[in-house]
Scaffold this motif. Sequence first.
Motif, PDB file in Angstrom:
ATOM      1  N   PHE A  14       0.834  -1.209   0.000  1.00  0.00           N
ATOM      2  CA  PHE A  14       0.000   0.000   0.000  1.00  0.00           C
ATOM      3  C   PHE A  14       0.867   1.256   0.000  1.00  0.00           C
ATOM      4  CE2 PHE A  14      -4.601  -0.586   0.331  1.00  0.00           C
ATOM      5  CZ  PHE A  14      -4.690  -1.960   0.361  1.00  0.00           C
ATOM      6  N   GLY A  15       1.942   1.198   0.752  1.00  0.00           N
ATOM      7  CA  GLY A  15       2.826   2.354   0.826  1.00  0.00           C
ATOM      8  C   GLY A  15       3.433   2.695  -0.524  1.00  0.00           C
ATOM      9  N   GLU A  16       3.867   1.667  -1.238  1.00  0.00           N
ATOM     10  CA  GLU A  16       4.441   1.908  -2.573  1.00  0.00           C
ATOM     11  C   GLU A  16       3.379   2.456  -3.514  1.00  0.00           C
ATOM     12  OE1 GLU A  16       6.249  -1.797  -3.706  1.00  0.00           O
ATOM     13  OE2 GLU A  16       8.151  -1.282  -2.729  1.00  0.00           O
ATOM     14  N   LEU A  17       2.166   1.890  -3.430  1.00  0.00           N
ATOM     15  CA  LEU A  17       1.092   2.394  -4.296  1.00  0.00           C
ATOM     16  C   LEU A  17       0.753   3.849  -3.967  1.00  0.00           C
ATOM     17  CD1 LEU A  17      -1.382  -0.655  -4.446  1.00  0.00           C
ATOM     18  CD2 LEU A  17       0.018   0.228  -6.309  1.00  0.00           C
ATOM     19  N   LYS A  18       0.906   4.204  -2.698  1.00  0.00           N
ATOM     20  CA  LYS A  18       0.576   5.578  -2.293  1.00  0.00           C
ATOM     21  C   LYS A  18       1.769   6.517  -2.408  1.00  0.00           C
ATOM     22  CE  LYS A  18      -3.347   4.460   0.634  1.00  0.00           C
ATOM     23  NZ  LYS A  18      -4.093   4.789   1.830  1.00  0.00           N
ATOM     24  N   GLY A  19       2.855   5.998  -2.938  1.00  0.00           N
ATOM     25  CA  GLY A  19       3.999   6.860  -3.252  1.00  0.00           C
ATOM     26  C   GLY A  19       4.940   7.138  -2.094  1.00  0.00           C
ATOM     27  N   LEU A  20       4.887   6.339  -1.036  1.00  0.00           N
ATOM     28  CA  LEU A  20       5.812   6.563   0.087  1.00  0.00           C
ATOM     29  C   LEU A  20       7.233   6.148  -0.300  1.00  0.00           C
ATOM     30  CD1 LEU A  20       3.176   6.776   1.808  1.00  0.00           C
ATOM     31  CD2 LEU A  20       4.448   5.626   3.614  1.00  0.00           C
ATOM     32  N   LYS A  21       8.199   6.907   0.188  1.00  0.00           N
ATOM     33  CA  LYS A  21       9.587   6.589  -0.162  1.00  0.00           C
ATOM     34  C   LYS A  21      10.099   5.420   0.655  1.00  0.00           C
ATOM     35  CE  LYS A  21      10.992  10.910  -2.190  1.00  0.00           C
ATOM     36  NZ  LYS A  21      11.376  12.261  -1.890  1.00  0.00           N
ATOM     37  N   ASN A  22       9.707   5.364   1.922  1.00  0.00           N
ATOM     38  CA  ASN A  22      10.203   4.269   2.761  1.00  0.00           C
ATOM     39  C   ASN A  22       9.042   3.657   3.550  1.00  0.00           C
ATOM     40  OD1 ASN A  22      11.638   2.484   4.279  1.00  0.00           O
ATOM     41  ND2 ASN A  22      13.128   3.983   5.038  1.00  0.00           N
ATOM     42  N   PRO A  23       8.194   2.900   2.851  1.00  0.00           N
ATOM     43  CA  PRO A  23       6.998   2.369   3.524  1.00  0.00           C
ATOM     44  C   PRO A  23       7.343   1.394   4.652  1.00  0.00           C
ATOM     45  CG  PRO A  23       7.187   1.456   1.298  1.00  0.00           C
ATOM     46  CD  PRO A  23       8.234   2.519   1.429  1.00  0.00           C
ATOM     47  N   ARG A  24       8.445   0.672   4.501  1.00  0.00           N
ATOM     48  CA  ARG A  24       8.834  -0.295   5.548  1.00  0.00           C
ATOM     49  C   ARG A  24       9.047   0.420   6.877  1.00  0.00           C
ATOM     50  NH1 ARG A  24      11.615  -5.190   6.459  1.00  0.00           N
ATOM     51  NH2 ARG A  24      11.236  -5.836   4.323  1.00  0.00           N
ATOM     52  N   GLN A  25       9.808   1.522   6.819  1.00  0.00           N
ATOM     53  CA  GLN A  25      10.111   2.258   8.045  1.00  0.00           C
ATOM     54  C   GLN A  25       8.840   2.859   8.639  1.00  0.00           C
ATOM     55  OE1 GLN A  25      13.163   2.003   9.481  1.00  0.00           O
ATOM     56  NE2 GLN A  25      11.979   2.870  11.190  1.00  0.00           N
ATOM     57  N   ILE A  77       1.609   0.018 -12.118  1.00  0.00           N
ATOM     58  CA  ILE A  77       1.491  -1.310 -12.753  1.00  0.00           C
ATOM     59  C   ILE A  77       2.678  -2.171 -12.307  1.00  0.00           C
ATOM     60  CG2 ILE A  77       1.570  -2.552 -14.967  1.00  0.00           C
ATOM     61  CD1 ILE A  77       0.058  -0.214 -16.220  1.00  0.00           C
ATOM     62  N   PHE A  78       3.867  -1.569 -12.293  1.00  0.00           N
ATOM     63  CA  PHE A  78       5.063  -2.310 -11.878  1.00  0.00           C
ATOM     64  C   PHE A  78       4.932  -2.762 -10.417  1.00  0.00           C
ATOM     65  CE2 PHE A  78       9.188  -2.255  -9.730  1.00  0.00           C
ATOM     66  CZ  PHE A  78       9.854  -3.229 -10.455  1.00  0.00           C
ATOM     67  N   ILE A  79       4.409  -1.883  -9.572  1.00  0.00           N
ATOM     68  CA  ILE A  79       4.268  -2.227  -8.140  1.00  0.00           C
ATOM     69  C   ILE A  79       3.305  -3.404  -7.970  1.00  0.00           C
ATOM     70  CG2 ILE A  79       3.452  -1.380  -5.892  1.00  0.00           C
ATOM     71  CD1 ILE A  79       4.362   1.470  -6.881  1.00  0.00           C
ATOM     72  N   VAL A  80       2.177  -3.339  -8.695  1.00  0.00           N
ATOM     73  CA  VAL A  80       1.200  -4.437  -8.606  1.00  0.00           C
ATOM     74  C   VAL A  80       1.834  -5.729  -9.137  1.00  0.00           C
ATOM     75  CG1 VAL A  80      -1.036  -5.271  -9.445  1.00  0.00           C
ATOM     76  CG2 VAL A  80      -0.783  -2.878  -8.804  1.00  0.00           C
TER      77      VAL A  80
END
Lengths: 241, 401
Positions: free
Chosen positions: A100-111, B5-8
Amino acid sequence: MKTPAVSVQNFTMVFNGKTIIKDLSFDVQPGEIFGLLGSNGCGKTTTIRALLGLYQPSGGELLVNGKQFNPNDNTITIGYLPEERGLYKKETVLDTFIYFGELKGLKNPRQWALNFLKRVDLSDKANEKTDKLSGGQQQKIQLGLTIMNNPKLLILDEPTKGFDPVNRKLLTDIIDELHQQGSTVILITHYMDEVERLCDRALLLKDGVAHAYGTIKGIRKQFKNKTLDEIFVQVYGEQDA
Amino acid sequence: MRSKIFIVTKFEIIRQLKKPSFWIALLLMPLFIFAIVGLSAMNGYNAETSITEEWNSQDYKIAITDAAGILEAQETVTDKNEGIEKVKSGEIDIYYYIPENFLESPIIELHAKSKDGAIFANFEIPLRNLLMSSAASHLNPTDLTIITNAYQFNTTTYNANGEEVNLFGQALVPMAILGIFYILICVFGNRLIMAVVEEKENRISEMILTAVSAKDLIIGKIIALITLGFLQIAVFVIPIIAVLIIYRDNPMITELLSIAEFNPFVITTNILLLLFSYFLFAGLSTFVGSLVPTAREASQYIGVVMLPLVSPLFFISDFMSANPSFIVYFFSYFPLSAPIALMLRNAFGALPPHELIIALAELAICSAIVIHWTVKSFQKNAINFSVVKPKLGKRKTWKKR
């Protein structure tokens, strides 16, 4: 004049020939907490779904920050906690946050996720599959997924439904925090005490039309200074009767 | 910012790779196919015996030149070239030439006309029967061993125009590509559906659709499962290549490689057909997934996709003909059955280039349309969480009196 965070103009929704929402118009101003109130089935969730493009409106215009909502538009960040909510059952908590973090554009979703899990006392659950968590723990994860992009518009559809008091407190704290940071919040709830405590303005939806709309103070004045609980009973009690 | 698309795609690939069931299916399906092929090869002798009666009952015109004098009164053609010409002209169907030095070098020349549907027929059987029945009583034990068992055929087949063809060798590699497609649809059919149903079944579609558009989500999922399809192809192809290289001196493999034709045009076009067909299949499967709220319901509808897809296999002999029948054209151009029909025709050299171009265009257009429908349908049904069965028509309701 500021562009409203949300603008709904002449919104009409017809399902299978039945009109659910009729010519509904309201604005939500940037930075306010807005209560969208009404009894079950009066069209609150339908309005939000149409606002977010999940339903195609039968008529009218629903705009977020002056534009039709598009998840690929990065000019406004949205957090939406729907009434119907779930999680990817077979994914770990951390993987879900990262996705979800990557989809929402977060730079460091893990942290971000690790910090959030620490805050909600779930650090030890980071690598657990979500279906192994208790209902209350899943609610915390859903809440985290909703706010992880630090949303400028937060839409919470019956957020405290089924929440235990601890999670309820956590949620209201988070709403407060985001509000302090300038976020706009739309709150759909049946708990009138929450509305009185948190909301700046509200709209009472009944039979698909706005029954009352304005500041909390203004609405109370309209109903002879009754409490919101009493107003709710008066408005929707008539309907049920 | 990275493409959504790449993330999915990345998320879907990683989560599939983490599932034990994925690896079990990925590895078991090729093993199953190899086992079937191996058993079939080992069972070759029995198969020959079982089809002997069929051969005897068919009206095949056979001629033999027995220069070695092994068979009694069987020399029906005196000159080898004459026998070959008779096969080419269609006067006879099979011609055998047993050379004078047969007992020293036991190789029999076999020339046969390749009739429609007879690509895998064993043209050797009539002579094997004759050798067994008429030669055994006249020869010493050493010669008998050669005649009953230790000889080989050098087979040449001809098409209707009398041109030399190697239909079996020509079809071997393209048919393997068709086999890969079959494995892909078996392994990935359900996964493609599940990939789309999952968000609805887990009631997470509302949350996810505020973070990514339905189009990006669906395309990302399809790309992920197509990428995993390549992994399946690798799992199938790499062991075959390894066996062929390691055991290249084995007589059976040497013979197989000498028969197999590696026609770059046919192989390339069948690979293209495989890719386009898989795109279409992925689109159709995800479309089914987008319509229904649960995996259980989706599984009821996948048969609608699978049955027409594999139906050309029931008419396999029709696809070998250079003169296609109506049913061949129907299966070739009906989008749901086109993938296997087209790959079969191409494997047997029965798909002219202009039809191939039309077919590829049809598959590409249909794939694009179906994926577009899938996106629209997913968007429309994303919050269709109920488990109420789709209504196919109005039903009468019974009221309590």
